[in-house]
Design an enzyme around this catalytic site. Structure first.
Site, mmCIF file in Angstrom:
data_model
loop_
_atom_site.group_PDB
_atom_site.id
_atom_site.type_symbol
_atom_site.label_atom_id
_atom_site.label_comp_id
_atom_site.label_asym_id
_atom_site.label_seq_id
_atom_site.Cartn_x
_atom_site.Cartn_y
_atom_site.Cartn_z
ATOM 1 N N SER A 15 -14.105 9.642 -3.746
ATOM 2 C CA SER A 15 -16.101 9.329 -4.202
ATOM 3 C C SER A 15 -15.862 8.409 -5.802
ATOM 4 O O SER A 15 -16.639 7.365 -5.577
ATOM 5 C CB SER A 15 -16.760 9.891 -4.173
ATOM 6 O OG SER A 15 -16.824 10.790 -4.777
ATOM 7 N N ASN A 16 -15.598 8.941 -6.464
ATOM 8 C CA ASN A 16 -15.488 8.378 -8.142
ATOM 9 C C ASN A 16 -14.296 6.847 -8.500
ATOM 10 O O ASN A 16 -15.355 6.142 -8.635
ATOM 11 C CB ASN A 16 -15.644 9.528 -9.399
ATOM 12 C CG ASN A 16 -16.316 10.243 -9.795
ATOM 13 O OD1 ASN A 16 -17.557 9.710 -9.952
ATOM 14 N ND2 ASN A 16 -16.360 11.451 -8.445
ATOM 15 N N HIS A 107 -15.674 14.943 -15.471
ATOM 16 C CA HIS A 107 -16.439 17.244 -14.961
ATOM 17 C C HIS A 107 -18.282 17.167 -14.527
ATOM 18 O O HIS A 107 -19.173 16.847 -15.243
ATOM 19 C CB HIS A 107 -16.450 17.939 -16.403
ATOM 20 C CG HIS A 107 -15.749 19.417 -16.169
ATOM 21 N ND1 HIS A 107 -15.317 20.094 -15.429
ATOM 22 C CD2 HIS A 107 -16.573 20.384 -16.221
ATOM 23 C CE1 HIS A 107 -15.695 20.874 -15.408
ATOM 24 N NE2 HIS A 107 -16.087 21.327 -15.742
HETATM 25 C C1 GRF Z 1 -15.828 14.852 -9.190
HETATM 26 O O1 GRF Z 1 -17.244 15.685 -8.472
HETATM 27 C C2 GRF Z 1 -15.097 15.622 -10.792
HETATM 28 O O2 GRF Z 1 -17.160 15.621 -11.436
HETATM 29 C C3 GRF Z 1 -13.884 16.282 -10.758
HETATM 30 O O3 GRF Z 1 -14.100 16.066 -9.374
HETATM 31 C C4 GRF Z 1 -14.771 15.669 -8.576
HETATM 32 C C5 GRF Z 1 -13.714 14.144 -7.844
HETATM 33 O O4 GRF Z 1 -14.541 13.834 -6.495
HETATM 34 N N1 GRF Z 1 -13.271 16.370 -11.632
HETATM 35 P P1 GRF Z 1 -14.034 12.761 -6.311
HETATM 36 O O5 GRF Z 1 -13.100 12.831 -5.698
HETATM 37 O O6 GRF Z 1 -14.128 11.304 -6.978
HETATM 38 O O7 GRF Z 1 -14.983 12.732 -4.572
#
Ligand code: GRF
Length: 187
Positions: A15-16, A107
Site C-alpha cells: 500500500s505504501n 517503520h
Molecule cells: C508498513 O506499515 C510499514 O510501516 C512497515 O510495513 C508495512 C508495509 O505495508 N514497514 P504495505 O506493504 O506498504 O501495505
C-alpha cells in the site's frame, strides 16, 4: 524537473508502494520509480507494478550472492534512492555500505521506541499514550538510522491492533512522500 531514479523494495501488500506510485506522478515530486524489487513471488503489491507498467524484479534471497547481482542491477538502472516499504528481509552490512546513505525505510512506530516486528501489539501492551510512524535512513543496526520524518497520534481506549495499523498507515501515506521531498531538498 529532473527526477531521480528510485527503486522500491516490498514483500507484501504494497500500500505504501501504491501511494508512492501515485505521488511520483506529480511533476514536482523528486523521484521516478524505475524499478520495484520484491522478495516474495506471492506479494499482493506486485499488482501495482503490473498495473502501472513499472519493471519489477522478484528476487530469491536464498541464492548466494543475490545482493551482489542486485547491486549490479541497481547500478545499471542508475538508482539514486532505495525506499524500503514493508520489505521483510534484512539487508547485509555490505549492501548498505555499498549503497551509501541512499536507503530509507518506513517503520510503524515512533522510533527509537518499538524497533523490530509486532509493533502494534507491543505498543498496546506497554500502554503507550501515543504511537505513530517514522521514516529513517537505513543503517547497519535495525531501525536505528537517522530519522527523516516522524508523525504520531494519541491512542484511544477503544484502539486495538487493527485500528492502530489503520491509523498508522494513514500517516505513513503522508510522511513517506514528505520525507522523500525533504531528502532531495535538504540532502
Ligand atoms: C508498513 O506499515 C510499514 O510501516 C512497515 O510495513 C508495512 C508495509 O505495508 N514497514 P504495505 O506493504 O506498504 O501495505
Amino acid at each position: 524537473m529532473v527526477k531521480k531514479n528510485a527503486c522500491i523494495f516490498i514483500s507484501g501488500m504494497g500500500s505504501n508502494l501504491r501511494n508512492l506510485i501515485l505521488r511520483s506522478r506529480d511533476y514536482s515530486f523528486p523521484i521516478k520509480i524505475k524499478l520495484i524489487v520484491c522478495n516474495n513471488k506471492n506479494a499482493l503489491g506486485i499488482v501495482y507494478a503490473k498495473k502501472n507498467s513499472i519493471p519489477y524484479l522478484i528476487i530469491d534471497t536464498k541464492i548466494r550472492n543475490y545482493e551482489y547481482q542486485l547491486l549490479h542491477i541497481l547500478k545499471k538502472n542508475k538508482i539514486s534512492l532505495i525506499c524500503l516499504a514493508g520489505y521483510m528481509k534484512i539487508l547485509s552490512k555490505r549492501f548498505i555500505g555499498k549503497f551509501g546513505n541512499k536507503i530509507v525505510n518506513i517503520h510503524p512506530s515512533l522510533l527509537p521506541k518499538f524497533k523490530g516486528l509486532n509493533t502494534f501489539s507491543r505498543v498496546l501492551k506497554s500502554q503507550e499514550i501515543k504511537t505513530g510512524c517514522t521514516v529513517h535512513y537505513v543503517s547497519e543496526k535495525l531501525d536505528s538510522g537517522k530519522i527523516i520524518s516522524q508523525k504520531g497520534f494519541y491512542i484511544n481506549n477503544s484502539d486495538n491492533e487493527k485500528s492502530l495499523k489503520e491509523k498508522t498507515q494513514k500517516l505513513e501515506y503522508k510522511i513517506y512522500p514528505e520525507a522523500i521531498i525533504k531528502i532531495f531538498r535538504y540532502g
